[in-house]
Design a protein around this motif. Structure first.
Motif, PDB file in Angstrom:
ATOM      1  N   CYS A  40     -58.988  29.062  34.816  1.00  0.00           N
ATOM      2  CA  CYS A  40     -57.655  29.448  35.280  1.00  0.00           C
ATOM      3  C   CYS A  40     -56.655  29.473  34.125  1.00  0.00           C
ATOM      4  O   CYS A  40     -55.844  30.393  34.011  1.00  0.00           O
ATOM      5  CB  CYS A  40     -57.222  28.457  36.363  1.00  0.00           C
ATOM      6  N   GLU A  56     -50.581  42.725  44.340  1.00  0.00           N
ATOM      7  CA  GLU A  56     -51.046  41.414  44.820  1.00  0.00           C
ATOM      8  C   GLU A  56     -52.304  40.972  44.077  1.00  0.00           C
ATOM      9  O   GLU A  56     -52.493  39.786  43.818  1.00  0.00           O
ATOM     10  CB  GLU A  56     -51.320  41.476  46.329  1.00  0.00           C
ATOM     11  N   MET A  63     -52.878  37.549  41.667  1.00  0.00           N
ATOM     12  CA  MET A  63     -53.825  36.555  42.198  1.00  0.00           C
ATOM     13  C   MET A  63     -54.010  35.324  41.283  1.00  0.00           C
ATOM     14  O   MET A  63     -54.035  34.183  41.786  1.00  0.00           O
ATOM     15  CB  MET A  63     -55.174  37.222  42.490  1.00  0.00           C
ATOM     16  N   ARG A  86     -51.383  32.905  41.976  1.00  0.00           N
ATOM     17  CA  ARG A  86     -51.591  32.234  43.278  1.00  0.00           C
ATOM     18  C   ARG A  86     -52.579  31.086  43.110  1.00  0.00           C
ATOM     19  O   ARG A  86     -52.380  30.001  43.635  1.00  0.00           O
ATOM     20  CB  ARG A  86     -52.165  33.225  44.301  1.00  0.00           C
ATOM     21  N   ILE A  87     -53.691  31.382  42.400  1.00  0.00           N
ATOM     22  CA  ILE A  87     -54.723  30.360  42.229  1.00  0.00           C
ATOM     23  C   ILE A  87     -54.154  29.168  41.456  1.00  0.00           C
ATOM     24  O   ILE A  87     -54.417  28.008  41.795  1.00  0.00           O
ATOM     25  CB  ILE A  87     -55.950  30.961  41.505  1.00  0.00           C
ATOM     26  N   ALA A  88     -53.322  29.472  40.433  1.00  0.00           N
ATOM     27  CA  ALA A  88     -52.739  28.395  39.620  1.00  0.00           C
ATOM     28  C   ALA A  88     -51.543  27.746  40.332  1.00  0.00           C
ATOM     29  O   ALA A  88     -50.969  26.785  39.816  1.00  0.00           O
ATOM     30  CB  ALA A  88     -52.301  28.946  38.274  1.00  0.00           C
ATOM     31  N   ARG A  89     -51.165  28.286  41.497  1.00  0.00           N
ATOM     32  CA  ARG A  89     -50.035  27.791  42.287  1.00  0.00           C
ATOM     33  C   ARG A  89     -48.743  27.765  41.456  1.00  0.00           C
ATOM     34  O   ARG A  89     -48.015  26.780  41.442  1.00  0.00           O
ATOM     35  CB  ARG A  89     -50.352  26.420  42.878  1.00  0.00           C
ATOM     36  N   LEU A  90     -48.501  28.906  40.762  1.00  0.00           N
ATOM     37  CA  LEU A  90     -47.274  29.041  39.985  1.00  0.00           C
ATOM     38  C   LEU A  90     -46.209  29.698  40.871  1.00  0.00           C
ATOM     39  O   LEU A  90     -46.559  30.387  41.829  1.00  0.00           O
ATOM     40  CB  LEU A  90     -47.548  29.907  38.744  1.00  0.00           C
ATOM     41  N   PRO A  91     -44.941  29.525  40.543  1.00  0.00           N
ATOM     42  CA  PRO A  91     -43.890  30.158  41.357  1.00  0.00           C
ATOM     43  C   PRO A  91     -44.062  31.675  41.341  1.00  0.00           C
ATOM     44  O   PRO A  91     -44.046  32.283  40.262  1.00  0.00           O
ATOM     45  CB  PRO A  91     -42.595  29.728  40.694  1.00  0.00           C
ATOM     46  N   ARG A 110     -54.648  42.093  35.819  1.00  0.00           N
ATOM     47  CA  ARG A 110     -54.932  40.808  36.469  1.00  0.00           C
ATOM     48  C   ARG A 110     -55.439  39.794  35.445  1.00  0.00           C
ATOM     49  O   ARG A 110     -55.034  38.636  35.440  1.00  0.00           O
ATOM     50  CB  ARG A 110     -55.965  41.026  37.581  1.00  0.00           C
TER      51      ARG A 110
END
Lengths: 227, 392
Positions: free
Chosen positions: A85, A105, A109, A112-117, A157
């Motif tokens: 990641c 999107e 992705m 999203r996986i890294a849960r960043l803003p 991506r």
């Protein structure tokens, strides 16, 4: 930011029924930070396997492998996922975009996986898509894009989180020559612009020659072709 | 703000997009529909049992003393009755005696349970219509109809206390007027008659004195029982309405438990379909899973994604089934749509009563089964090597 890749005596084998196929038989590899290296070789020679080992998707049977000075051996599944990641960007031959998500999107992705803003990274995804000429295709689904367009989305991506290491597995292998050339040129341009250490597996000798170094994987060992 | 974990971000979208694939959408529909059907069946079956049992309980408890006290021989029942009447929660205390006997009318004898009472007709003889000014025996309307007697008629009551005569013991018999009728209901296990204690004197065996206690309600009776025990002489036995009907309540409880287990099997089967559905979903999205793994999604996170997907499909089915069950139960109860033969049962329709705690339990069990099956269906995913998905 870029990283150094260093491998010593990498061995990897697979079991095919009763038969054990030794794909890598002691591979040594040194890639300097920011260097763009092409790996070529016949089908089944283990190019993808080497890329998967460097990318932390698989682990070698024997040998040492370090990326950015950090040994990958001994990392558990969660740590390897974090390594992929934070450090690695992958580009695959068959794009592997998520069919239910739009181009924008898909590019988003990794964030999203890294849960960043997501708000700020959404802007960055838009910039990347614009840079590869797909600004007007951002809301299209993969099924509505051509192969070349899908691979350009996959490239965006892979580069979204500005990885230190870009691994591309025959990124133009499934494209027509014109699209392949366009994607490859973009890949080189973006990798150089970001100073990303890049390992590129290709069957195309012309494309390989445009990289800083070309290595050939044959009979389980890596040979330097040009520098 | 930090985005939700990946599983929570992707599962709703994956759930919506299963509609695009005919095979997975069919299996998802079967799983969700099966769980919905099972939950609805469970809610309906339990609501029917609850409705029936509530009616049965009301019917039976109307004919059962709330509290009964058996005093030891020699106890002063009159004094104790006065003392117990002062206890908080006690509304009325009366002495009574109970024995077997026979009621004779028009040459026909029926075995009856004779209850002799002090002061007034006990509450366990409901809806009594008494003839003013007539003192005598109160008979159940059903027994009266069978014997062909009406209020004011004379009947003979034979007691279980014999008289010793030169030819041996002879039963004691007394002619009594029928002072009124009470509703015996369809749940009476035997015929009962009631008469004042003074009229019963000499007819009944000289047994231990007993007290019947009425309180504000069934729960109050249970609470009061404990307080009374402390005031009673040693050897006294306090029986609550629960004690008096224990076998029946046990049978009702057992019936409910067996019904719950049997109908739950529908949900179990449907949840197993969910396992197959999740396996197919994973297979059809294997390449995408490889991409997610390459981007840094940990296998356990991917396992959680598909577990959540299973919970969305199964949980949606469970909630839909719960709603369906409640709505159908309400409709069936409101419009008395399930008829019963009134000659056979004490009701002419099947009542449905949804108990919210029970509905919560049903939904909880369905969701737990869904969760367990989802976890089982995704166990392979949580242990996968990312390269397996990428290579495909």
């Amino acid at each position: 930011m870029s990283v150094e890749v260093r491998a010593r005596g990498l061995v990897k084998s697979y079991r095919d029924g009763e038969r054990v196929v030794e794909v890598l038989r002691g591979v040594d590899l040194d890639v300097a930070p920011g260097e763009l290296v092409a790996i070529e070789g016949p089908s089944g020679s283990g190019k993808s396997t080497l890329l998967h080992l460097v990318g932390g998707l698989d682990s070698p049977d024997r040998g040492e492998l370090a990326v950015g000075g950090r040994a990958l051996a001994g990392l558990d599944a969660e740590e390897l996922a974090r390594y992929r990641c934070q450090t690695v960007g992958f580009v695959f031959q068959f794009y592997q975009l998520l069919a239910d998500f739009t181009a924008a999107e898909n590019v988003l992705m990794p964030a999203r996986i890294a849960r960043l803003p997501l708000a700020s990274w959404r802007r960055r995804a838009g910039e990347l898509l614009a840079a590869v000429g797909l600004a007007d295709r951002a809301t299209h689904f993969p099924g509505q894009l051509s192969g070349g367009e899908q691979q350009r989305v996959a490239l965006c991506r892979a580069l979204l989180l500005e990885p230190s290491l870009l691994l591309a597995d025959e990124p133009t292998g499934n494209l027509d020559p014109a699209s392949g050339e366009q994607v490859f040129a973009l890949l080189l341009e973006l990798a150089r612009a970001h100073g990303t250490t890049s390992l590129l597996v290709t069957h195309n000798p012309g494309m390989a020659r445009r990289c800083a170094r070309v290595l050939r994987l044959q009979n389980g060992a890596l040979h330097e072709l040009s520098r | 703000m930090r985005p939700l974990p990946l599983a929570w971000q992707l599962a709703p979208r994956f759930a919506r997009s299963t509609r695009r694939d005919a095979a997975t959408s069919f299996l998802s529909a079967v799983a969700a529909g099966g769980i919905a059907l099972g939950v609805a069946a469970l809610v309906l079956a339990l609501a029917a049992l609850s409705g029936l049992q509530q009616a049965l309980r009301a019917e039976i408890l109307a004919r059962t003393p709330q509290l009964e006290i058996e005093l030891p021989p020699g106890a002063d029942a009159g004094r104790l009755a006065t003392e117990l009447a002062a206890v908080d929660g006690v509304e009325f205390v009366q002495r009574f005696a109970r024995a077997r006997g026979w009621l004779l009318a028009a040459g026909v004898a029926r075995e009856v349970e004779v209850v002799a009472f002090s002061e007034r007709l006990p509450r366990s003889f409901p809806d009594a219509e008494l003839v003013a000014g007539v003192e005598g025996v109160v008979v159940g309307d059903d027994l009266a109809a069978r014997l062909g007697v009406r209020p004011g008629d004379w009947v003979e009551l034979v007691g279980a206390r014999p008289t010793l005569t030169p030819v041996g013991p002879q039963p004691r018999m007394r002619s009594l007027a029928v002072a009124g009728l009470f509703k015996s209901g369809r749940t009476e296990r035997g015929d009962r008659v009631a008469l004042p204690l003074d009229l019963a004197a000499g007819l009944l065996p000289a047994g231990a004195p007993q007290l019947e206690i009425a309180t504000g309600g069934l729960d109050t009776a249970l609470a009061v029982a404990g307080r009374l025990r402390a005031l009673l002489p040693p050897g006294s036995v306090v029986r609550t309405w629960q004690d008096l009907n224990r076998p029946l309540f046990f049978a009702l409880h057992l019936e409910r438990a067996v019904m719950f287990a049997a109908v739950s099997l529908i949900v179990v089967v449907a949840a197993l379909v969910l396992v197959a559905d999740l396996a197919l979903l994973q297979s059809s999205r294997w390449r995408e899973l490889g991409a997610l793994a390459a981007m840094g999604a940990a296998p356990r996170e991917l396992g959680r994604l598909f577990t959540l997907l299973g919970l969305i499909v199964g949980g949606g089915g469970a909630l839909a089934g719960g709603l369906l069950g409640v709505v159908v139960a309400r409709l069936l109860d409101r419009w008395h749509l399930v008829k019963l033969p009134a000659q056979v049962y004490f009701l002419d329709y099947l009542p449905f009563a949804v108990e919210w705690l029970e509905l919560g339990t049903v939904l909880g069990v369905a969701l737990l089964l869904t969760f367990l099956c989802s976890r089982w269906g995704t166990r392979r995913l949580a242990e996968m090597r990312p390269v397996e998905a990428v290579r495909r």
